[in-house]
Design an enzyme around this catalytic site. Sequence first.
Site, PDB file in Angstrom:
ATOM      1  N   HIS A  80       0.856  -1.188   0.000  1.00 17.77           N
ATOM      2  CA  HIS A  80       0.000   0.000   0.000  1.00 17.77           C
ATOM      3  C   HIS A  80       0.891   1.238   0.000  1.00 17.77           C
ATOM      4  CE1 HIS A  80      -3.797  -2.063   1.869  1.00 17.77           C
ATOM      5  NE2 HIS A  80      -3.284  -2.747   0.863  1.00 17.77           N
ATOM      6  N   GLU A  82       1.156   3.815   1.947  1.00 15.90           N
ATOM      7  CA  GLU A  82       1.786   4.122   3.231  1.00 15.90           C
ATOM      8  C   GLU A  82       2.947   3.167   3.519  1.00 15.90           C
ATOM      9  OE1 GLU A  82      -2.765   4.416   4.034  1.00 15.90           O
ATOM     10  OE2 GLU A  82      -1.439   3.350   2.672  1.00 15.90           O
ATOM     11  N   CYS A 110      -5.922   1.735   6.048  1.00 17.76           N
ATOM     12  CA  CYS A 110      -6.586   0.492   6.420  1.00 17.76           C
ATOM     13  C   CYS A 110      -6.006   0.004   7.749  1.00 17.76           C
ATOM     14  CB  CYS A 110      -6.379  -0.556   5.325  1.00 17.76           C
ATOM     15  SG  CYS A 110      -4.660  -1.141   5.211  1.00 17.76           S
ATOM     16  N   CYS A 113      -2.165  -0.641   7.560  1.00 16.90           N
ATOM     17  CA  CYS A 113      -1.382   0.596   7.510  1.00 16.90           C
ATOM     18  C   CYS A 113      -1.489   1.375   8.815  1.00 16.90           C
ATOM     19  CB  CYS A 113      -1.808   1.435   6.318  1.00 16.90           C
ATOM     20  SG  CYS A 113      -1.362   0.643   4.743  1.00 16.90           S
TER      21      CYS A 113
END
Length: 178
Positions: A80, A82, A110, A113
């Site tokens: 992701h 991040e 999410c 993260c």
Amino acid sequence: MYPGLFTIFQVNHQPPSSGSDSLIQEFSNVDIEWMELALELASKAEAIGEVPVGAVLVRDKQLLAEGYNRVIVDSDPSAHAEMVALRNAGKSAANYRLPDTTIYVTLEPCCMCAGLLIHARVKRVIYAASDPKTGAAGSRFDILNSLKHNHQPIVESGLLAAAASIMLKEFFARKREA
């Protein structure tokens, strides 16, 4: 990219231990510039077929690292925006802790993260669009503000939310048409 579509007011979620309620505050011009860079990175993700999410990690008004979604191209479910940004920052800083940093991300983090941001000791999390399905900063789950953790970042939301939301909605509309 999406000129004129931005929000300069946001809800400021202080960690629950601070005792403050949500306040309406204005983002700084510096915050807006960093989120604009995150939106540019989200466009890079979209250009390679990824969900358009970008992230920028900053300390003392200096860019530490950036990232955008790479889940499909890297065959890595953890890639992701991040995660990519913090991995790059950790390598650059030679430290897994990233105190006194701010992350600007175009979509609410999410659960995975959120845990990453807590463990890295990121001080401030600013995200654009809320994620009602998997958001972990209060939309679906409230991991970032949980007092059960030994670190609670300051969470601010809504900066350039309209631009990020439009980018995501248009991306998924094209996916459904294909």
